[in-house]
Design a protein around this motif. Sequence first.
Motif, short mmCIF file in Angstrom:
data_model
loop_
_atom_site.label_atom_id
_atom_site.label_comp_id
_atom_site.label_asym_id
_atom_site.label_seq_id
_atom_site.Cartn_x
_atom_site.Cartn_y
_atom_site.Cartn_z
N GLU A 1 46.62 33.00 36.26
CA GLU A 1 48.00 33.08 35.98
C GLU A 1 48.20 31.81 37.24
O GLU A 1 48.91 30.61 36.72
N SER A 2 46.99 31.18 38.05
CA SER A 2 47.51 30.50 38.94
C SER A 2 46.99 29.24 38.39
O SER A 2 47.43 28.03 39.17
N GLU A 3 46.51 29.42 37.65
CA GLU A 3 45.68 28.38 36.78
C GLU A 3 46.32 27.69 35.79
O GLU A 3 45.59 26.95 34.89
N GLY A 4 47.10 28.91 35.40
CA GLY A 4 47.87 28.29 33.91
C GLY A 4 47.32 29.01 32.56
O GLY A 4 48.17 28.90 32.11
N TYR A 5 46.80 30.32 33.16
CA TYR A 5 46.45 31.11 32.22
C TYR A 5 46.78 32.74 32.19
O TYR A 5 47.27 33.27 32.71
N VAL A 6 46.30 33.20 31.64
CA VAL A 6 47.00 34.79 31.37
C VAL A 6 45.19 35.04 30.96
O VAL A 6 44.13 34.64 30.19
N ILE A 7 45.21 36.68 31.13
CA ILE A 7 43.66 37.42 30.85
C ILE A 7 44.58 38.22 29.51
O ILE A 7 45.33 38.77 29.36
N GLY A 8 43.72 37.81 28.24
CA GLY A 8 43.94 38.83 26.62
C GLY A 8 42.91 39.96 27.17
O GLY A 8 42.78 40.62 27.89
N SER B 1 37.71 33.30 23.57
CA SER B 1 39.09 32.94 23.41
C SER B 1 39.57 32.01 22.15
O SER B 1 38.47 31.11 21.85
N GLU B 2 40.37 32.50 21.57
CA GLU B 2 40.79 31.81 20.76
C GLU B 2 42.08 30.88 20.21
O GLU B 2 42.88 30.11 19.95
N GLU B 3 42.73 31.69 21.24
CA GLU B 3 44.12 31.32 22.11
C GLU B 3 43.82 30.46 23.35
O GLU B 3 43.68 30.23 24.36
N GLU B 4 45.01 29.59 22.82
CA GLU B 4 45.02 28.32 23.56
C GLU B 4 46.03 28.93 25.63
O GLU B 4 46.46 29.70 24.90
N LYS B 5 45.03 28.39 26.14
CA LYS B 5 45.27 29.23 27.84
C LYS B 5 45.18 30.95 27.81
O LYS B 5 45.98 31.21 29.02
N GLN B 6 44.41 31.96 26.94
CA GLN B 6 44.32 33.00 27.42
C GLN B 6 43.03 32.98 27.07
O GLN B 6 42.13 32.56 26.43
N LEU B 7 42.61 34.09 28.55
CA LEU B 7 40.69 34.28 28.76
C LEU B 7 40.24 35.54 28.15
O LEU B 7 41.23 36.38 28.33
N ASP B 8 39.70 35.38 26.77
CA ASP B 8 39.48 36.28 26.61
C ASP B 8 37.78 36.27 26.29
O ASP B 8 37.03 35.49 26.36
N GLY B 9 36.67 37.44 27.20
CA GLY B 9 35.09 37.17 27.08
C GLY B 9 34.48 37.94 27.47
O GLY B 9 35.27 39.58 28.36
N ARG C 1 33.38 25.04 43.58
CA ARG C 1 33.36 26.07 44.77
C ARG C 1 34.56 25.50 45.19
O ARG C 1 34.18 26.55 47.09
N GLU C 2 34.62 24.64 45.37
CA GLU C 2 36.58 24.16 46.48
C GLU C 2 37.09 25.46 45.33
O GLU C 2 37.94 26.21 46.47
N LYS C 3 37.09 26.00 43.92
CA LYS C 3 38.13 26.14 43.67
C LYS C 3 37.49 28.02 43.54
O LYS C 3 38.71 28.50 44.53
N GLU C 4 36.45 28.45 44.04
CA GLU C 4 35.91 29.36 44.15
C GLU C 4 37.17 30.51 45.66
O GLU C 4 37.12 30.99 45.79
N ASN C 5 36.49 28.64 46.83
CA ASN C 5 36.88 29.10 48.10
C ASN C 5 38.54 29.24 48.52
O ASN C 5 38.95 29.82 48.45
N GLN C 6 38.75 28.26 47.17
CA GLN C 6 40.46 28.64 47.10
C GLN C 6 40.83 29.48 47.05
O GLN C 6 41.50 30.43 47.58
N HIS C 7 40.56 30.40 45.99
CA HIS C 7 41.18 31.22 45.17
C HIS C 7 40.40 32.48 46.21
O HIS C 7 41.30 33.74 46.03
N LEU C 8 39.30 32.74 46.74
CA LEU C 8 38.61 33.30 47.32
C LEU C 8 39.68 34.08 48.71
O LEU C 8 39.53 35.02 49.21
#
Length: 137
Positions: A28-35, A69-77, A127-134
């Motif tokens: 959500e902080s990156e503008g996505y939702v988990i499907g 993923s088939e929908e924009e901003k929705q994470l499926d995988g 790596r920067e993003k990983e560290n930020q979210h960790l």
Amino acid sequence: MLNFFSEDVEFNLPRPLKTKKWLKITSESEGYVIGELNYIFCSDDYLLEINKEYLNHDYYTDIITFDNSEEEKQLDGDIYVSLDRVRENAETFQVDFETELRRVLVHGLLHLMGYGDSNEDEKASMREKENQHLTSF
């Protein structure tokens, strides 16, 4: 829906509810939702076979991400994680297993968001993003 499975190994994810919440907040902080997102924990050998069959790569890796993923901003995988690689990486980077596991979990999530790691600039950004979210676990 966020699911955790094991394939060819016995594994219980430490703090699964906290991990689900963290991954949801991260997306959500990156503008996505988990499907529909599945993390599948497995061995080196299991993931090597997937790497060979689907990516034509004959080497061990810690993670393989399949984007459904088939929908924009929705994470499926489906995200396959080699627990053998995570353990070895934890030793190499001198961090505890759970910290390295969380890094790999968020790494796969970032891949689904479009972050790459095929060159040095992409690796540094990842790596920067990983560290930020960790830090928010």
